[in-house]
Design a protein around this motif. Structure first.
Motif, PDB file in Angstrom:
ATOM      1  N   TYR A   8       0.849  -1.192   0.000  1.00 25.12           N
ATOM      2  CA  TYR A   8       0.000   0.000   0.000  1.00 25.12           C
ATOM      3  C   TYR A   8       0.881   1.238   0.000  1.00 25.12           C
ATOM      4  CZ  TYR A   8       0.986   0.260   5.023  1.00 25.12           C
ATOM      5  OH  TYR A   8       1.613   0.340   6.234  1.00 25.12           O
ATOM      6  N   PHE A   9       0.324   2.324  -0.522  1.00 25.14           N
ATOM      7  CA  PHE A   9       1.015   3.608  -0.554  1.00 25.14           C
ATOM      8  C   PHE A   9      -0.040   4.694  -0.424  1.00 25.14           C
ATOM      9  CE2 PHE A   9       2.869   7.382  -2.397  1.00 25.14           C
ATOM     10  CZ  PHE A   9       4.181   7.336  -1.959  1.00 25.14           C
ATOM     11  N   GLY A  10       0.113   5.534   0.584  1.00 25.49           N
ATOM     12  CA  GLY A  10      -0.848   6.599   0.800  1.00 25.49           C
ATOM     13  C   GLY A  10      -0.158   7.901   1.174  1.00 25.49           C
ATOM     14  N   VAL A  11      -0.803   9.001   0.852  1.00 26.02           N
ATOM     15  CA  VAL A  11      -0.303  10.322   1.212  1.00 26.02           C
ATOM     16  C   VAL A  11      -1.415  11.064   1.942  1.00 26.02           C
ATOM     17  CG1 VAL A  11       1.444  10.526  -0.605  1.00 26.02           C
ATOM     18  CG2 VAL A  11      -0.912  11.198  -1.079  1.00 26.02           C
ATOM     19  N   SER A  12      -1.028  12.020   2.795  1.00 28.04           N
ATOM     20  CA  SER A  12      -2.027  12.763   3.555  1.00 28.04           C
ATOM     21  C   SER A  12      -2.888  13.643   2.659  1.00 28.04           C
ATOM     22  CB  SER A  12      -1.362  13.595   4.645  1.00 28.04           C
ATOM     23  OG  SER A  12      -0.408  14.481   4.089  1.00 28.04           O
ATOM     24  N   SER A  13      -2.370  14.027   1.491  1.00 25.18           N
ATOM     25  CA  SER A  13      -3.132  14.808   0.514  1.00 25.18           C
ATOM     26  C   SER A  13      -2.508  14.613  -0.864  1.00 25.18           C
ATOM     27  CB  SER A  13      -3.120  16.288   0.884  1.00 25.18           C
ATOM     28  OG  SER A  13      -3.761  17.058  -0.106  1.00 25.18           O
ATOM     29  N   ASP A  31       2.485   7.224   3.974  1.00 22.52           N
ATOM     30  CA  ASP A  31       2.297   5.987   4.724  1.00 22.52           C
ATOM     31  C   ASP A  31       2.366   4.837   3.722  1.00 22.52           C
ATOM     32  OD1 ASP A  31       1.721   4.092   6.656  1.00 22.52           O
ATOM     33  OD2 ASP A  31      -0.439   4.465   6.611  1.00 22.52           O
ATOM     34  N   THR A  32       3.372   3.974   3.883  1.00 24.55           N
ATOM     35  CA  THR A  32       3.549   2.880   2.932  1.00 24.55           C
ATOM     36  C   THR A  32       4.276   1.708   3.586  1.00 24.55           C
ATOM     37  OG1 THR A  32       4.403   2.279   0.747  1.00 24.55           O
ATOM     38  CG2 THR A  32       5.738   3.800   2.047  1.00 24.55           C
ATOM     39  N   VAL A  34       6.034  -0.144   1.340  1.00 24.53           N
ATOM     40  CA  VAL A  34       7.015  -0.355   0.273  1.00 24.53           C
ATOM     41  C   VAL A  34       8.349   0.200   0.763  1.00 24.53           C
ATOM     42  CG1 VAL A  34       7.626   0.187  -2.111  1.00 24.53           C
ATOM     43  CG2 VAL A  34       5.238  -0.191  -1.491  1.00 24.53           C
ATOM     44  N   ASP A  35       9.422  -0.571   0.599  1.00 25.08           N
ATOM     45  CA  ASP A  35      10.727  -0.148   1.101  1.00 25.08           C
ATOM     46  C   ASP A  35      11.206   1.156   0.484  1.00 25.08           C
ATOM     47  OD1 ASP A  35      10.932  -2.306   2.830  1.00 25.08           O
ATOM     48  OD2 ASP A  35      11.922  -3.562   1.334  1.00 25.08           O
ATOM     49  N   ASP A  36      11.132   1.286  -0.815  1.00 26.12           N
ATOM     50  CA  ASP A  36      11.597   2.488  -1.504  1.00 26.12           C
ATOM     51  C   ASP A  36      10.558   2.927  -2.520  1.00 26.12           C
ATOM     52  OD1 ASP A  36      14.201   2.709  -0.323  1.00 26.12           O
ATOM     53  OD2 ASP A  36      14.841   1.013  -1.553  1.00 26.12           O
ATOM     54  N   TYR A  37      10.410   4.230  -2.637  1.00 23.95           N
ATOM     55  CA  TYR A  37       9.575   4.775  -3.693  1.00 23.95           C
ATOM     56  C   TYR A  37      10.329   5.925  -4.347  1.00 23.95           C
ATOM     57  CZ  TYR A  37       8.313   8.526  -0.410  1.00 23.95           C
ATOM     58  OH  TYR A  37       8.349   9.570   0.466  1.00 23.95           O
ATOM     59  N   GLU A  38       9.908   6.284  -5.550  1.00 24.04           N
ATOM     60  CA  GLU A  38      10.550   7.364  -6.294  1.00 24.04           C
ATOM     61  C   GLU A  38       9.509   8.394  -6.692  1.00 24.04           C
ATOM     62  OE1 GLU A  38      12.278   5.107  -9.512  1.00 24.04           O
ATOM     63  OE2 GLU A  38      14.236   5.177  -8.536  1.00 24.04           O
ATOM     64  N   LEU A  39       9.947   9.650  -6.797  1.00 22.76           N
ATOM     65  CA  LEU A  39       9.096  10.734  -7.282  1.00 22.76           C
ATOM     66  C   LEU A  39       9.616  11.191  -8.642  1.00 22.76           C
ATOM     67  CD1 LEU A  39       8.696  12.958  -4.097  1.00 22.76           C
ATOM     68  CD2 LEU A  39       7.053  11.337  -5.036  1.00 22.76           C
ATOM     69  N   TYR A  40       8.704  11.386  -9.579  1.00 21.28           N
ATOM     70  CA  TYR A  40       9.036  11.846 -10.924  1.00 21.28           C
ATOM     71  C   TYR A  40       8.186  13.077 -11.246  1.00 21.28           C
ATOM     72  CZ  TYR A  40      10.941   7.139 -11.778  1.00 21.28           C
ATOM     73  OH  TYR A  40      11.652   5.972 -11.721  1.00 21.28           O
ATOM     74  N   TRP A  41       8.751  14.030 -11.991  1.00 27.37           N
ATOM     75  CA  TRP A  41       7.953  15.124 -12.545  1.00 27.37           C
ATOM     76  C   TRP A  41       7.145  14.551 -13.697  1.00 27.37           C
ATOM     77  CZ3 TRP A  41       7.270  19.267  -9.834  1.00 27.37           C
ATOM     78  CH2 TRP A  41       8.270  19.726  -8.992  1.00 27.37           C
ATOM     79  N   THR A  42       5.886  14.964 -13.800  1.00 21.10           N
ATOM     80  CA  THR A  42       5.011  14.478 -14.867  1.00 21.10           C
ATOM     81  C   THR A  42       4.184  15.628 -15.436  1.00 21.10           C
ATOM     82  OG1 THR A  42       3.066  14.052 -13.491  1.00 21.10           O
ATOM     83  CG2 THR A  42       4.721  12.317 -13.599  1.00 21.10           C
ATOM     84  N   ASP A  43       3.393  15.307 -16.466  1.00 15.31           N
ATOM     85  CA  ASP A  43       2.387  16.255 -16.917  1.00 15.31           C
ATOM     86  C   ASP A  43       1.091  15.939 -16.170  1.00 15.31           C
ATOM     87  OD1 ASP A  43       1.255  14.026 -18.150  1.00 15.31           O
ATOM     88  OD2 ASP A  43       1.794  14.652 -20.165  1.00 15.31           O
ATOM     89  N   ALA A  44       0.018  16.630 -16.491  1.00 13.49           N
ATOM     90  CA  ALA A  44      -1.253  16.452 -15.782  1.00 13.49           C
ATOM     91  C   ALA A  44      -1.836  15.057 -15.948  1.00 13.49           C
ATOM     92  CB  ALA A  44      -2.260  17.496 -16.261  1.00 13.49           C
ATOM     93  N   ASN A  45      -1.389  14.328 -16.970  1.00 14.08           N
ATOM     94  CA  ASN A  45      -1.889  12.972 -17.213  1.00 14.08           C
ATOM     95  C   ASN A  45      -1.013  11.891 -16.589  1.00 14.08           C
ATOM     96  OD1 ASN A  45      -4.099  13.853 -18.819  1.00 14.08           O
ATOM     97  ND2 ASN A  45      -2.641  14.240 -20.468  1.00 14.08           N
TER      98      ASN A  45
END
Length: 151
Positions: A8-13, A31-32, A34-45
């Motif tokens: 599971y992976f959750g964020v407060s907002s 709140d997760t 998962v041992d590691d997660y990554e953040l990527y810049w994206t477009d609106a889709n």
């Protein structure tokens, strides 16, 4: 929160609203299991911008190295994502958190200065509406001050 049968992976907002002033920051919690997660810049889709490398726990990155609209950092333990807006008036941007097979799209926006704040700043600095004027501290009787000091 998103989940599959194991993780599971959750964020407060899912929306990170940074206050309007330059240099403001806003954080969300993660709140997760998962041992590691990554953040990527994206477009609106949610289409990932491959030109900017992702970050993981303990990392920091921005959407543009020369003139960033937002700077994103992840705490060392991965439980907090903080977004800072070095300038005022930045346009909305998007991040996707990738945790194994799980993906969460996050929206970053920056609030506008409130109308009352802008009005007080403009009018108060001009000495017009919002200015107390010069007649407040005069020696005339109180009734004269209300009527503008003229009879």
């Amino acid at each position: 929160m998103v989940f599959d049968n194991i993780y599971y992976f959750g964020v407060s907002s899912r929306t990170i609203s940074v206050p309007a002033a330059a240099g403001s920051s806003q954080s969300i919690t993660v709140d997760t299991n998962v041992d590691d997660y990554e953040l990527y810049w994206t477009d609106a889709n949610g289409v990932i911008d491959e030109t900017i490398p992702p970050i993981t726990a303990g990392g920091t990155f921005s959407d543009d190295a020369s003139n960033p609209a937002y700077i994103v950092s992840v705490s060392n333990d991965g439980t907090t994502i903080t977004v800072t807006a070095p300038n005022a008036g930045s346009e909305p941007r998007y991040l996707v958190a990738v945790a194994g097979r799980l993906r969460v799209l996050l929206t970053i926006n920056q609030g506008e200065l409130s109308l009352i704040y802008r009005a007080l700043t403009v009018y108060g600095s001009r000495g017009e509406i919002g200015s107390l004027g010069d007649s407040v501290f005069t020696n005339s009787p109180p009734g004269d001050r209300v009527r503008g000091g003229e009879k």
